[in-house]
Enzyme design. Structure first.
Site, PDB file in Angstrom:
ATOM      1  N   GLU A 280       0.843  -1.210   0.000  1.00  0.00           N
ATOM      2  CA  GLU A 280       0.000   0.000   0.000  1.00  0.00           C
ATOM      3  C   GLU A 280       0.871   1.249   0.000  1.00  0.00           C
ATOM      4  O   GLU A 280       0.565   2.233  -0.676  1.00  0.00           O
ATOM      5  CB  GLU A 280      -0.955   0.009   1.195  1.00  0.00           C
ATOM      6  CG  GLU A 280      -1.980  -1.123   1.178  1.00  0.00           C
ATOM      7  CD  GLU A 280      -2.756  -1.218  -0.130  1.00  0.00           C
ATOM      8  OE1 GLU A 280      -3.221  -0.188  -0.633  1.00  0.00           O
ATOM      9  OE2 GLU A 280      -2.886  -2.339  -0.652  1.00  0.00           O
ATOM     10  N   TRP A 283       1.736   1.828  -3.404  1.00  0.00           N
ATOM     11  CA  TRP A 283       0.730   2.541  -4.205  1.00  0.00           C
ATOM     12  C   TRP A 283       0.926   4.050  -4.093  1.00  0.00           C
ATOM     13  O   TRP A 283       0.677   4.801  -5.035  1.00  0.00           O
ATOM     14  CB  TRP A 283      -0.697   2.183  -3.748  1.00  0.00           C
ATOM     15  CG  TRP A 283      -1.256   0.992  -4.449  1.00  0.00           C
ATOM     16  CD1 TRP A 283      -1.357  -0.277  -3.951  1.00  0.00           C
ATOM     17  CD2 TRP A 283      -1.793   0.941  -5.787  1.00  0.00           C
ATOM     18  NE1 TRP A 283      -1.926  -1.097  -4.894  1.00  0.00           N
ATOM     19  CE2 TRP A 283      -2.206  -0.391  -6.025  1.00  0.00           C
ATOM     20  CE3 TRP A 283      -1.957   1.887  -6.800  1.00  0.00           C
ATOM     21  CZ2 TRP A 283      -2.775  -0.795  -7.242  1.00  0.00           C
ATOM     22  CZ3 TRP A 283      -2.525   1.479  -8.011  1.00  0.00           C
ATOM     23  CH2 TRP A 283      -2.931   0.160  -8.219  1.00  0.00           C
ATOM     24  N   TRP A 311     -20.708  12.925 -19.269  1.00  0.00           N
ATOM     25  CA  TRP A 311     -20.994  13.246 -17.858  1.00  0.00           C
ATOM     26  C   TRP A 311     -22.275  14.048 -17.752  1.00  0.00           C
ATOM     27  O   TRP A 311     -22.573  14.867 -18.619  1.00  0.00           O
ATOM     28  CB  TRP A 311     -19.839  14.041 -17.242  1.00  0.00           C
ATOM     29  CG  TRP A 311     -18.509  13.349 -17.279  1.00  0.00           C
ATOM     30  CD1 TRP A 311     -17.399  13.769 -17.949  1.00  0.00           C
ATOM     31  CD2 TRP A 311     -18.138  12.130 -16.610  1.00  0.00           C
ATOM     32  NE1 TRP A 311     -16.364  12.881 -17.752  1.00  0.00           N
ATOM     33  CE2 TRP A 311     -16.786  11.875 -16.937  1.00  0.00           C
ATOM     34  CE3 TRP A 311     -18.808  11.237 -15.791  1.00  0.00           C
ATOM     35  CZ2 TRP A 311     -16.101  10.761 -16.466  1.00  0.00           C
ATOM     36  CZ3 TRP A 311     -18.130  10.132 -15.311  1.00  0.00           C
ATOM     37  CH2 TRP A 311     -16.794   9.897 -15.650  1.00  0.00           C
ATOM     38  N   ASN A 346     -10.625   3.561   3.279  1.00  0.00           N
ATOM     39  CA  ASN A 346     -10.310   3.302   1.866  1.00  0.00           C
ATOM     40  C   ASN A 346     -11.410   2.530   1.134  1.00  0.00           C
ATOM     41  O   ASN A 346     -11.777   2.874   0.019  1.00  0.00           O
ATOM     42  CB  ASN A 346      -8.985   2.552   1.754  1.00  0.00           C
ATOM     43  CG  ASN A 346      -8.627   2.256   0.313  1.00  0.00           C
ATOM     44  OD1 ASN A 346      -8.468   3.175  -0.486  1.00  0.00           O
ATOM     45  ND2 ASN A 346      -8.547   0.984  -0.045  1.00  0.00           N
ATOM     46  N   TRP A 364     -15.564  12.538 -12.557  1.00  0.00           N
ATOM     47  CA  TRP A 364     -14.719  12.209 -11.406  1.00  0.00           C
ATOM     48  C   TRP A 364     -13.992  13.432 -10.858  1.00  0.00           C
ATOM     49  O   TRP A 364     -13.644  13.491  -9.675  1.00  0.00           O
ATOM     50  CB  TRP A 364     -13.715  11.100 -11.759  1.00  0.00           C
ATOM     51  CG  TRP A 364     -12.733  11.445 -12.847  1.00  0.00           C
ATOM     52  CD1 TRP A 364     -12.869  11.184 -14.178  1.00  0.00           C
ATOM     53  CD2 TRP A 364     -11.467  12.112 -12.703  1.00  0.00           C
ATOM     54  NE1 TRP A 364     -11.772  11.646 -14.876  1.00  0.00           N
ATOM     55  CE2 TRP A 364     -10.891  12.219 -13.993  1.00  0.00           C
ATOM     56  CE3 TRP A 364     -10.760  12.631 -11.623  1.00  0.00           C
ATOM     57  CZ2 TRP A 364      -9.656  12.830 -14.229  1.00  0.00           C
ATOM     58  CZ3 TRP A 364      -9.521  13.237 -11.851  1.00  0.00           C
ATOM     59  CH2 TRP A 364      -8.985  13.336 -13.144  1.00  0.00           C
ATOM     60  N   TRP A 387      -8.950   8.343  -8.016  1.00  0.00           N
ATOM     61  CA  TRP A 387     -10.212   8.684  -8.698  1.00  0.00           C
ATOM     62  C   TRP A 387     -10.203   8.117 -10.113  1.00  0.00           C
ATOM     63  O   TRP A 387     -11.199   7.573 -10.589  1.00  0.00           O
ATOM     64  CB  TRP A 387     -10.454  10.198  -8.709  1.00  0.00           C
ATOM     65  CG  TRP A 387     -11.148  10.642  -7.452  1.00  0.00           C
ATOM     66  CD1 TRP A 387     -10.570  11.136  -6.316  1.00  0.00           C
ATOM     67  CD2 TRP A 387     -12.559  10.581  -7.185  1.00  0.00           C
ATOM     68  NE1 TRP A 387     -11.534  11.391  -5.363  1.00  0.00           N
ATOM     69  CE2 TRP A 387     -12.759  11.069  -5.872  1.00  0.00           C
ATOM     70  CE3 TRP A 387     -13.671  10.181  -7.924  1.00  0.00           C
ATOM     71  CZ2 TRP A 387     -14.023  11.148  -5.283  1.00  0.00           C
ATOM     72  CZ3 TRP A 387     -14.938  10.262  -7.335  1.00  0.00           C
ATOM     73  CH2 TRP A 387     -15.099  10.741  -6.034  1.00  0.00           C
TER      74      TRP A 387
HETATM   75  P1  FAD Z   1      -3.256   2.141   5.305  1.00  0.00           P
HETATM   76  O1  FAD Z   1      -4.150   1.062   4.826  1.00  0.00           O
HETATM   77  O2  FAD Z   1      -2.693   2.013   6.658  1.00  0.00           O
HETATM   78  O3  FAD Z   1      -2.088   2.267   4.222  1.00  0.00           O
HETATM   79  C1  FAD Z   1      -0.784   2.762   4.535  1.00  0.00           C
HETATM   80  C2  FAD Z   1      -0.435   3.911   3.628  1.00  0.00           C
HETATM   81  O4  FAD Z   1      -0.353   3.471   2.281  1.00  0.00           O
HETATM   82  C3  FAD Z   1      -1.449   5.029   3.620  1.00  0.00           C
HETATM   83  O5  FAD Z   1      -1.254   5.897   4.711  1.00  0.00           O
HETATM   84  C4  FAD Z   1      -1.184   5.692   2.278  1.00  0.00           C
HETATM   85  O6  FAD Z   1      -0.091   6.583   2.355  1.00  0.00           O
HETATM   86  C5  FAD Z   1      -0.782   4.513   1.413  1.00  0.00           C
HETATM   87  N1  FAD Z   1      -1.931   4.044   0.640  1.00  0.00           N
HETATM   88  C6  FAD Z   1      -2.853   3.113   1.012  1.00  0.00           C
HETATM   89  N2  FAD Z   1      -3.728   2.904   0.007  1.00  0.00           N
HETATM   90  C7  FAD Z   1      -3.358   3.719  -1.005  1.00  0.00           C
HETATM   91  C8  FAD Z   1      -3.873   3.966  -2.301  1.00  0.00           C
HETATM   92  N3  FAD Z   1      -4.940   3.323  -2.786  1.00  0.00           N
HETATM   93  N4  FAD Z   1      -3.256   4.901  -3.067  1.00  0.00           N
HETATM   94  C9  FAD Z   1      -2.168   5.573  -2.626  1.00  0.00           C
HETATM   95  N5  FAD Z   1      -1.635   5.363  -1.406  1.00  0.00           N
HETATM   96  C10 FAD Z   1      -2.222   4.456  -0.609  1.00  0.00           C
HETATM   97  N6  FAD Z   1      -4.765   8.591  -0.100  1.00  0.00           N
HETATM   98  C11 FAD Z   1      -4.125   9.709   0.236  1.00  0.00           C
HETATM   99  O7  FAD Z   1      -3.114   9.649   0.958  1.00  0.00           O
HETATM  100  N7  FAD Z   1      -4.548  10.942  -0.183  1.00  0.00           N
HETATM  101  C12 FAD Z   1      -5.650  11.078  -0.981  1.00  0.00           C
HETATM  102  O8  FAD Z   1      -5.990  12.214  -1.359  1.00  0.00           O
HETATM  103  C13 FAD Z   1      -6.366   9.903  -1.342  1.00  0.00           C
HETATM  104  N8  FAD Z   1      -7.493   9.976  -2.109  1.00  0.00           N
HETATM  105  C14 FAD Z   1      -8.163   8.821  -2.446  1.00  0.00           C
HETATM  106  C15 FAD Z   1      -9.301   8.909  -3.260  1.00  0.00           C
HETATM  107  C16 FAD Z   1     -10.004   7.757  -3.600  1.00  0.00           C
HETATM  108  C17 FAD Z   1     -11.226   7.856  -4.506  1.00  0.00           C
HETATM  109  C18 FAD Z   1      -9.585   6.500  -3.127  1.00  0.00           C
HETATM  110  C19 FAD Z   1     -10.326   5.248  -3.483  1.00  0.00           C
HETATM  111  C20 FAD Z   1      -8.444   6.402  -2.333  1.00  0.00           C
HETATM  112  C21 FAD Z   1      -7.716   7.563  -1.992  1.00  0.00           C
HETATM  113  N9  FAD Z   1      -6.546   7.490  -1.190  1.00  0.00           N
HETATM  114  C22 FAD Z   1      -5.871   8.653  -0.876  1.00  0.00           C
HETATM  115  C23 FAD Z   1      -5.941   6.187  -0.845  1.00  0.00           C
HETATM  116  C24 FAD Z   1      -6.378   5.563   0.488  1.00  0.00           C
HETATM  117  O9  FAD Z   1      -7.757   5.580   0.625  1.00  0.00           O
HETATM  118  C25 FAD Z   1      -5.746   6.239   1.715  1.00  0.00           C
HETATM  119  O10 FAD Z   1      -4.359   6.398   1.529  1.00  0.00           O
HETATM  120  C26 FAD Z   1      -5.976   5.379   2.964  1.00  0.00           C
HETATM  121  O11 FAD Z   1      -7.354   5.185   3.180  1.00  0.00           O
HETATM  122  C27 FAD Z   1      -5.364   6.060   4.159  1.00  0.00           C
HETATM  123  O12 FAD Z   1      -5.637   5.345   5.317  1.00  0.00           O
HETATM  124  P2  FAD Z   1      -4.467   4.646   6.139  1.00  0.00           P
HETATM  125  O13 FAD Z   1      -3.337   5.602   6.321  1.00  0.00           O
HETATM  126  O14 FAD Z   1      -5.077   4.071   7.367  1.00  0.00           O
HETATM  127  O15 FAD Z   1      -4.035   3.520   5.102  1.00  0.00           O
END
Ligand code: FAD
Length: 487
Positions: A280, A283, A311, A346, A364, A387
């Site tokens: 993650e 990502w 749209w 997420n 979007w 997105w």
């Molecule tokens: P954990 O599950 O603990 O993951 C650890 C770290 O991995 C996160 O803190 C984050 O830095 C990274 N990560 C995890 N999933 C993703 C992912 N899909 N994409 C990129 N990095 C990821 N994340 C953001 O940081 N900023 C945003 O603006 C953002 N916008 C999003 C918009 C949409 C529509 C979606 C579906 C996801 C988005 N995310 C975004 C990704 C993700 O939802 C969040 O990073 C995550 O929910 C943060 O929670 P956590 O720190 O507990 O994640």
């Protein structure tokens, strides 16, 4: 009076690296033995996308925390507001500084601005240096066999983890010498914390380096061992909640990666769970690398044919979505969690984004903008990449024809309804069986739950089957010649 070059102060330009540990620009500045001037510049007029309201809330607290840490080391944070280059030049003139050290930003607009500033200062004899403190690897450092950026995540991750060399962890300097008498704004004068109205009452966060370390320790001790399953349960505190800390650079992604792998080495966590978490974080790097290589993806579909999507203009639908009044409980719970806490789980981000794009056929970019303003972890690269992933238009995206059914998603990931009941309390007394589709409940069930549909809670804004058919139809019109099937 002239100052010898080797005595001239170093300006340490803080941006999205609001920490002392594992901060290469700071480590190098301190190692010069010269006075160090830590500065943060609020530059609202720059070409870089301005922060949203929730991010400004976070910035306010994070800068205060950084200033307190610097003061413990005999220094302090100088705050300036205005054009970044003009403020740096003013500071150089006032202090005779001979160098500007910074950790690099990789968003294209910020990257270009910083390159211009560095070039200008360099030609005038100011030593400008930059490091990567934000990502596991700097963009440009992970390329495929043809020397091109990866567009598919799995091979990117493999290459990222194979190539990435962990920088040695550093604790940050014990003491820093900063010249006295430098003018600084007062953070209160920046009014970053909302006042009219202050809607941040439900923001339960501890911005700053100590808050980031605490979040990581808690996660490693609790959520990490069952992360791969727990991360899909929005009612559980099973994820790290590190995203805003990582965005503002309060913690290095390397520290998070090492903490997870150390827990495996100590036998506390299965390796597969830690590696899922590392993926993650991968990502996050993938998003930043993609945006750096393809700057147009903030405004246009990564797969250009998707910009022909018909749209809909639907201000009422967009507003219902923002306010958590769509009539689909899991969607509404997510949107209300976002508004109240500055965060959304997420799994639910994917559900609400899919609903906006596919059930409402709203562009979007509207959703991306709302998230940018209301998320404390709003991050241009991750937000846009995700997105576009949901929209099907991204580099390595979920196929557009995969349309989440919000009822089934709710039943699957919030089976006992704890998440929905927390954020949509008016549904609190509805039995589990009908919780995710209240309009299917018999009248006597609604009556005994004290629920009048259309009054206490909205009826569904759109019918799922009709919306799904409309979304697939829209796709047929734009993806000419593609084999489009629902699933
Ligand atoms: P954990 O599950 O603990 O993951 C650890 C770290 O991995 C996160 O803190 C984050 O830095 C990274 N990560 C995890 N999933 C993703 C992912 N899909 N994409 C990129 N990095 C990821 N994340 C953001 O940081 N900023 C945003 O603006 C953002 N916008 C999003 C918009 C949409 C529509 C979606 C579906 C996801 C988005 N995310 C975004 C990704 C993700 O939802 C969040 O990073 C995550 O929910 C943060 O929670 P956590 O720190 O507990 O994640």
């Amino acid at each position: 009076m002239t100052t010898e070059a080797e005595d001239r102060p170093v300006i340490l330009w803080f941006r999205q690296d609001l920490r002392l540990a594992d901060n290469p620009a700071l480590t190098h500045a301190a190692a010069t033995g010269r006075p160090v001037i830590p500065v943060y510049i609020l530059d609202p007029g720059s070409t870089v996308r301005p922060m949203g309201a929730a991010s400004l809330w976070w910035l306010d607290k994070s800068l205060r925390a950084l200033d307190a840490s610097l003061r413990e080391r005999g220094s302090r944070l100088i705050l300036r507001r205005g054009d970044s280059e003009a403020e740096l030049r003013r500071l150089i003139e006032d202090t005779g500084a001979g160098a500007v050290f910074m950790n690099r930003l990789f968003e294209p607009d910020a990257f270009a601005r910083d390159a211009d500033i560095a070039h200008g200062l360099q030609t005038e004899g100011v030593d400008c240096k930059g490091w990567n403190a934000a990502l596991l690897r700097a963009p440009g450092g992970v390329l495929n066999g043809a020397g091109q950026p990866y567009k598919v995540f799995t091979p990117f991750l493999k290459a990222l983890l194979a190539a990435a060399e962990a920088p040695p962890p550093t604790a940050g300097p014990q003491a820093l010498s900063t010249p006295a008498g430098l003018a600084s704004d007062a953070i209160e004068a920046w009014a970053l914390h909302p006042t009219r109205p202050d809607w941040s009452g439900g923001f339960d966060w501890t911005p700053g380096e100590a808050g980031a370390d605490a979040a990581l320790s808690t996660f490693v001790a609790r959520g990490l061992k069952s992360y791969s399953v727990g991360r899909d349960r929005p009612a559980e505190p099973a994820t790290s909640r590190l995203s805003p800390h990582l965005h503002f650079g309060e913690i290095s992604p390397w520290r998070a990666l090492h903490a997870a792998r150390d827990a495996v080495a100590e036998g506390r966590v299965p390796a597969a769970e830690a590696e899922k978490f590392v993926a993650e974080i991968g990502w996050r790097d993938f998003s930043a690398h993609l945006l750096h290589a393809f700057p147009q993806m903030t405004a246009a579909a990564f797969r250009p044919e998707y910009d022909a999507m018909p749209w809909r203009e639907d201000p009422a639908g967009l507003s219902a979505w923002k306010r958590g009044r769509t009539g689909y409980p899991v969607v509404d719970a997510g949107m209300r969690e976002l508004w109240t806490t500055g965060f959304m789980h997420n799994r639910v981000r994917m559900i609400v984004a899919s609903f906006l794009i596919k059930h409402l056929l709203i562009d979007w970019r509207e959703g991306e903008r709302w998230f940018h303003d209301t998320l404390v972890d709003a991050d241009l690269a991750s937000n846009v990449q995700n997105w576009q992933w949901v929209a099907g238009s991204g580099a390595d995206a979920s196929p557009y024809f995969r349309i989440f059914n919000p009822v089934i998603q709710g039943q699957k990931f919030d089976a006992d309804g704890r998440y929905v009941r927390r954020w949509v309390p008016e549904l609190g007394r509805l039995p589990d069986r009908w919780l995710h589709a209240p309009w299917t409940a018999p009248p006597e069930v609604l009556a005994s739950a004290g629920l009048r549909l259309g009054r206490d809670y909205p009826r569904p804004l759109v019918d799922h089957a009709e919306a799904r058919a409309r979304a697939l139809d829209a796709l047929k019109h734009v993806v000419a010649g593609r084999d489009v099937e629902g699933d």
